[in-house]
Design a protein around this motif. Structure first.
Motif, PDB file in Angstrom:
ATOM      1  N   ALA A   1      28.042   0.377   2.295  1.00 25.35           N
ATOM      2  CA  ALA A   1      29.527   0.288   2.404  1.00 25.35           C
ATOM      3  C   ALA A   1      29.998  -0.456   1.084  1.00 25.35           C
ATOM      4  CB  ALA A   1      30.209  -0.344   3.601  1.00 25.35           C
ATOM      5  N   ARG A   2      29.055  -1.203   0.595  1.00 25.40           N
ATOM      6  CA  ARG A   2      29.599  -1.967  -0.762  1.00 25.40           C
ATOM      7  C   ARG A   2      28.968  -1.232  -2.173  1.00 25.40           C
ATOM      8  NH1 ARG A   2      30.114  -4.689   3.796  1.00 25.40           N
ATOM      9  NH2 ARG A   2      31.499  -6.273   3.816  1.00 25.40           N
ATOM     10  N   GLY A   3      28.499  -0.170  -1.837  1.00 25.94           N
ATOM     11  CA  GLY A   3      27.935   0.725  -3.143  1.00 25.94           C
ATOM     12  C   GLY A   3      26.701   0.050  -3.371  1.00 25.94           C
ATOM     13  N   LEU A   4      25.763  -0.588  -2.705  1.00 28.40           N
ATOM     14  CA  LEU A   4      24.249  -0.931  -2.693  1.00 28.40           C
ATOM     15  C   LEU A   4      23.379   0.021  -2.175  1.00 28.40           C
ATOM     16  CD1 LEU A   4      24.810  -4.635  -2.230  1.00 28.40           C
ATOM     17  CD2 LEU A   4      24.277  -3.599  -4.604  1.00 28.40           C
ATOM     18  N   GLY A   5      22.217   0.163  -2.663  1.00 29.22           N
ATOM     19  CA  GLY A   5      21.211   1.028  -2.150  1.00 29.22           C
ATOM     20  C   GLY A   5      20.056  -0.038  -1.663  1.00 29.22           C
ATOM     21  N   THR A   6      19.590   0.516  -0.322  1.00 24.29           N
ATOM     22  CA  THR A   6      18.448  -0.155   0.136  1.00 24.29           C
ATOM     23  C   THR A   6      17.283   0.345   0.572  1.00 24.29           C
ATOM     24  OG1 THR A   6      19.465   0.213   2.401  1.00 24.29           O
ATOM     25  CG2 THR A   6      20.140  -1.803   1.244  1.00 24.29           C
ATOM     26  N   CYS A   7      16.151   0.108   0.907  1.00 29.10           N
ATOM     27  CA  CYS A   7      15.036   0.697   1.090  1.00 29.10           C
ATOM     28  C   CYS A   7      14.182  -0.326   1.977  1.00 29.10           C
ATOM     29  CB  CYS A   7      14.229   1.065   0.099  1.00 29.10           C
ATOM     30  SG  CYS A   7      12.759   2.396   0.488  1.00 29.10           S
ATOM     31  N   ALA A   8      14.089  -0.047   3.456  1.00 28.16           N
ATOM     32  CA  ALA A   8      13.302  -0.811   4.405  1.00 28.16           C
ATOM     33  C   ALA A   8      11.835  -0.387   4.248  1.00 28.16           C
ATOM     34  CB  ALA A   8      13.551  -0.367   5.715  1.00 28.16           C
ATOM     35  N   GLN A   9      11.004  -1.713   3.929  1.00 31.69           N
ATOM     36  CA  GLN A   9       9.670  -1.386   3.455  1.00 31.69           C
ATOM     37  C   GLN A   9       8.812  -1.893   4.061  1.00 31.69           C
ATOM     38  OE1 GLN A   9      10.788  -2.905  -0.710  1.00 31.69           O
ATOM     39  NE2 GLN A   9       9.199  -1.749  -1.130  1.00 31.69           N
ATOM     40  N   GLY A  10       7.985  -1.147   5.034  1.00 36.87           N
ATOM     41  CA  GLY A  10       7.001  -1.495   5.996  1.00 36.87           C
ATOM     42  C   GLY A  10       5.607  -2.094   5.136  1.00 36.87           C
ATOM     43  N   ALA A  11       5.826  -1.292   3.846  1.00 32.05           N
ATOM     44  CA  ALA A  11       4.486  -1.716   3.141  1.00 32.05           C
ATOM     45  C   ALA A  11       4.392  -3.239   2.879  1.00 32.05           C
ATOM     46  CB  ALA A  11       4.519  -0.867   1.824  1.00 32.05           C
ATOM     47  N   SER A  12       5.619  -3.873   2.810  1.00 38.36           N
ATOM     48  CA  SER A  12       5.596  -5.400   2.574  1.00 38.36           C
ATOM     49  C   SER A  12       4.783  -6.117   3.676  1.00 38.36           C
ATOM     50  CB  SER A  12       6.968  -5.858   2.331  1.00 38.36           C
ATOM     51  OG  SER A  12       7.799  -5.434   1.531  1.00 38.36           O
ATOM     52  N   ALA A  13       4.740  -5.651   4.728  1.00 36.44           N
ATOM     53  CA  ALA A  13       4.039  -6.281   5.890  1.00 36.44           C
ATOM     54  C   ALA A  13       2.530  -6.546   5.614  1.00 36.44           C
ATOM     55  CB  ALA A  13       4.185  -5.381   7.150  1.00 36.44           C
ATOM     56  N   ILE A  14       1.812  -5.710   4.920  1.00 32.07           N
ATOM     57  CA  ILE A  14       0.378  -5.984   4.856  1.00 32.07           C
ATOM     58  C   ILE A  14       0.188  -7.046   3.698  1.00 32.07           C
ATOM     59  CG2 ILE A  14       0.076  -3.606   5.724  1.00 32.07           C
ATOM     60  CD1 ILE A  14      -0.830  -2.664   2.742  1.00 32.07           C
ATOM     61  N   TRP A  15       1.138  -7.708   3.124  1.00 29.61           N
ATOM     62  CA  TRP A  15       1.023  -8.536   2.196  1.00 29.61           C
ATOM     63  C   TRP A  15       1.609 -10.201   2.685  1.00 29.61           C
ATOM     64  CZ3 TRP A  15      -3.075  -8.187  -0.710  1.00 29.61           C
ATOM     65  CH2 TRP A  15      -3.577  -6.990  -1.165  1.00 29.61           C
ATOM     66  N   ALA A  16       1.511 -10.340   3.755  1.00 26.41           N
ATOM     67  CA  ALA A  16       2.140 -11.522   4.366  1.00 26.41           C
ATOM     68  C   ALA A  16       1.729 -12.914   3.582  1.00 26.41           C
ATOM     69  CB  ALA A  16       1.873 -11.760   5.850  1.00 26.41           C
ATOM     70  N   PRO A  17       0.486 -12.951   3.285  1.00 28.69           N
ATOM     71  CA  PRO A  17       0.031 -14.455   2.442  1.00 28.69           C
ATOM     72  C   PRO A  17       0.680 -14.536   1.110  1.00 28.69           C
ATOM     73  CG  PRO A  17      -1.895 -13.420   3.593  1.00 28.69           C
ATOM     74  CD  PRO A  17      -0.753 -12.346   3.770  1.00 28.69           C
ATOM     75  N   PRO A  18       0.869 -13.698   0.522  1.00 25.03           N
ATOM     76  CA  PRO A  18       1.708 -13.902  -0.813  1.00 25.03           C
ATOM     77  C   PRO A  18       3.122 -14.265  -0.654  1.00 25.03           C
ATOM     78  CG  PRO A  18       0.151 -11.917  -0.971  1.00 25.03           C
ATOM     79  CD  PRO A  18       0.232 -12.280   0.388  1.00 25.03           C
ATOM     80  N   VAL A  19       3.697 -13.626   0.315  1.00 27.59           N
ATOM     81  CA  VAL A  19       5.082 -14.064   0.707  1.00 27.59           C
ATOM     82  C   VAL A  19       5.234 -15.374   1.033  1.00 27.59           C
ATOM     83  CG1 VAL A  19       7.182 -13.242   1.943  1.00 27.59           C
ATOM     84  CG2 VAL A  19       5.958 -11.658   0.980  1.00 27.59           C
ATOM     85  N   ARG A  20       4.115 -15.783   2.022  1.00 32.57           N
ATOM     86  CA  ARG A  20       4.296 -17.035   2.507  1.00 32.57           C
ATOM     87  C   ARG A  20       3.996 -18.065   1.533  1.00 32.57           C
ATOM     88  NH1 ARG A  20       4.353 -16.968   7.679  1.00 32.57           N
ATOM     89  NH2 ARG A  20       3.517 -15.086   8.855  1.00 32.57           N
ATOM     90  N   ASP A  21       3.233 -17.467   0.422  1.00 33.10           N
ATOM     91  CA  ASP A  21       2.905 -18.819  -0.766  1.00 33.10           C
ATOM     92  C   ASP A  21       4.146 -18.699  -1.483  1.00 33.10           C
ATOM     93  OD1 ASP A  21       0.165 -18.869   0.090  1.00 33.10           O
ATOM     94  OD2 ASP A  21      -0.431 -17.387  -1.498  1.00 33.10           O
TER      95      ASP A  21
END
Length: 157
Positions: free
Chosen positions: A95-115
């Motif tokens: 609604a504010r002109g932004l695009g999004t993409c839900a990314q399930g692929a991110s879920a397989i790399w939990a440790p780097p996100v936690r880091d």
């Protein structure tokens, strides 16, 4: 089959390597073929397919990615709530002109996100959401066919 990359072994907080339900495979294959066809990627071109998949980890060029976590103690309930939150976030961004993409692929790399972030104990990485202004990339013209309501509504007995 062991999935090992030059970046190590993927690790997820949720079980993501599940056998895909056979009744859903034809639709998944159709949508995948249409998307990759639009991008000019042949089925046998494994290098191009891997490069396209790798774009997930560049957040498709978006400047920002949100990471969605759920509390392990709430199980499916927190995942349901997270889905509702994600939908509202994505609709508000649109609604504010932004695009999004839900990314399930991110879920397989939990440790780097936690880091990179301080994640409270008991929280599990569900997915990511890329967010930014839409580009003119051809992939943003893709529109998967929607099932007709007659195929998804519940039928009386």
């Amino acid at each position: 089959k062991l999935l090992f990359t030059r970046f190590g072994l993927p690790q997820s907080d949720y079980k993501v390597n599940r056998k895909y339900p056979s009744e859903l495979k034809p639709r998944s294959a159709k949508i995948g073929a249409e998307l990759y066809g639009l991008l000019g990627i042949e089925r046998g071109d494994h290098k191009a397919r891997q490069a396209q998949w790798a774009r997930n980890y560049e957040f498709f060029g978006a400047p920002t990615s949100f990471f969605i976590f759920t509390h392990a103690g709430l199980g499916e309930y927190s995942v349901s709530d997270a889905g509702l939150f994600m939908q509202n976030l994505m609709l508000s961004a649109h609604a504010r002109g932004l695009g999004t993409c839900a990314q399930g692929a991110s879920a397989i790399w939990a440790p780097p996100v936690r880091d990179e972030f301080e994640i409270p104990k008991g929280y599990k990485l569900l997915c990511g959401i890329a967010i930014g202004y839409p580009s003119s990339d051809i992939v943003n013209t893709f529109q998967a066919d929607r099932l007709p309501i007659s195929e998804i509504k519940l039928k009386g007995k």
